[in-house]
Design a protein around this motif. Structure first.
Motif, PDB file in Angstrom:
ATOM      1  N   ASN A   4       0.818  -1.215   0.000  1.00 60.14           N
ATOM      2  CA  ASN A   4       0.000   0.000   0.000  1.00 60.14           C
ATOM      3  C   ASN A   4       0.850   1.262   0.000  1.00 60.14           C
ATOM      4  OD1 ASN A   4       0.902   0.115   2.607  1.00 60.14           O
ATOM      5  ND2 ASN A   4      -1.119  -0.088   3.563  1.00 60.14           N
ATOM      6  N   HIS A  54     -12.858  -4.376  -7.304  1.00 60.94           N
ATOM      7  CA  HIS A  54     -12.086  -3.332  -6.619  1.00 60.94           C
ATOM      8  C   HIS A  54     -11.546  -2.397  -7.687  1.00 60.94           C
ATOM      9  CE1 HIS A  54     -12.226  -5.115  -2.633  1.00 60.94           C
ATOM     10  NE2 HIS A  54     -11.813  -6.274  -3.106  1.00 60.94           N
ATOM     11  N   ASP A 106      -6.755   5.054  -3.406  1.00 58.01           N
ATOM     12  CA  ASP A 106      -7.827   4.353  -2.688  1.00 58.01           C
ATOM     13  C   ASP A 106      -8.709   3.572  -3.641  1.00 58.01           C
ATOM     14  OD1 ASP A 106      -9.695   6.319  -3.659  1.00 58.01           O
ATOM     15  OD2 ASP A 106      -9.173   7.592  -1.951  1.00 58.01           O
ATOM     16  N   CYS A 107      -9.612   2.826  -3.057  1.00 61.41           N
ATOM     17  CA  CYS A 107     -10.602   2.077  -3.819  1.00 61.41           C
ATOM     18  C   CYS A 107     -11.919   2.795  -3.617  1.00 61.41           C
ATOM     19  CB  CYS A 107     -10.693   0.637  -3.314  1.00 61.41           C
ATOM     20  SG  CYS A 107     -12.001  -0.297  -4.149  1.00 61.41           S
ATOM     21  N   THR A 108     -12.592   3.140  -4.724  1.00 65.54           N
ATOM     22  CA  THR A 108     -13.813   3.940  -4.626  1.00 65.54           C
ATOM     23  C   THR A 108     -15.074   3.099  -4.496  1.00 65.54           C
ATOM     24  OG1 THR A 108     -14.099   4.095  -7.024  1.00 65.54           O
ATOM     25  CG2 THR A 108     -12.752   5.806  -5.971  1.00 65.54           C
ATOM     26  N   HIS A 147     -15.161   0.816   0.898  1.00 70.06           N
ATOM     27  CA  HIS A 147     -13.852   0.147   0.897  1.00 70.06           C
ATOM     28  C   HIS A 147     -12.748   1.010   1.506  1.00 70.06           C
ATOM     29  CE1 HIS A 147     -14.877  -3.149  -2.287  1.00 70.06           C
ATOM     30  NE2 HIS A 147     -15.828  -2.973  -1.393  1.00 70.06           N
ATOM     31  N   THR A 148     -12.812   2.333   1.263  1.00 67.67           N
ATOM     32  CA  THR A 148     -11.798   3.211   1.855  1.00 67.67           C
ATOM     33  C   THR A 148     -11.897   3.182   3.380  1.00 67.67           C
ATOM     34  OG1 THR A 148     -11.686   4.634  -0.082  1.00 67.67           O
ATOM     35  CG2 THR A 148     -11.017   5.610   1.994  1.00 67.67           C
ATOM     36  N   THR A 198      -6.725   1.837   1.278  1.00 67.56           N
ATOM     37  CA  THR A 198      -6.059   3.086   0.908  1.00 67.56           C
ATOM     38  C   THR A 198      -4.553   2.854   0.793  1.00 67.56           C
ATOM     39  OG1 THR A 198      -5.739   3.752   3.201  1.00 67.56           O
ATOM     40  CG2 THR A 198      -7.772   4.501   2.152  1.00 67.56           C
TER      41      THR A 198
END
Ligand SMILES: [Cu+2]
Length: 147
Positions: free
Chosen positions: A56, A78, A125-127, A131-132, A137
């Protein structure tokens, strides 16, 4: 050298002519993008799972071609959303280009993006919904090219 000024003038005219015909080409490619050797792209795999990017923390060098390999090993869709990072990058012609600053990756799929990053620090990040908040992130650090 009495002929030198005249020779220079002719050279200048030729250069202007070459420039004009070059920029008139409809398929004009900037010189920098055209000379990138994509065979030297450094492969980096990022795993997208429920709910992490692994790694990450991504570190790149500006101007160094990268092959970003996004592998979704999770149980659902994702995405890899980094609008600032993608806005500062240049992409391989004919390759994958992110839409709206992100790349969606379906479950069990892998997407590869060849790009040249631009210097800066960018959030990742993942929208996908929640998920955030669930921890999906990361950070992308692109250091300026050494001089
Ligand atoms: Cu996600």
């Amino acid at each position: 050298m009495p002929h030198a000024p005249r020779a220079l003038a002719i050279l200048a005219m030729l250069a202007v002519g070459a420039c004009a015909s070059h920029s008139a080409k409809p398929d004009h490619v900037p010189a920098a993008a055209a000379t990138i050797d994509w065979a030297t792209a450094k492969p980096i795999t990022v795993k997208l799972t429920d709910f992490d990017f692994t790694p990450n923390q991504l570190n790149f060098q500006a101007g160094q071609p990268v092959r970003l390999i996004l592998a979704n090993n999770g149980s659902d869709l994702h995405d890899f959303s980094a609008p600032g990072f993608f806005a500062a990058a240049s992409f391989r012609q004919g390759g994958t280009v992110p839409a709206a600053g992100k790349i969606a990756v379906a479950q069990d799929k892998t997407v590869e993006i060849d790009l040249v990053p631009g210097a800066g620090q960018y959030p990742l990040d993942c929208t996908e919904f929640l998920h955030t908040i669930l921890g999906m992130t990361g950070t992308i650090d692109v250091t300026a090219a050494p001089h």
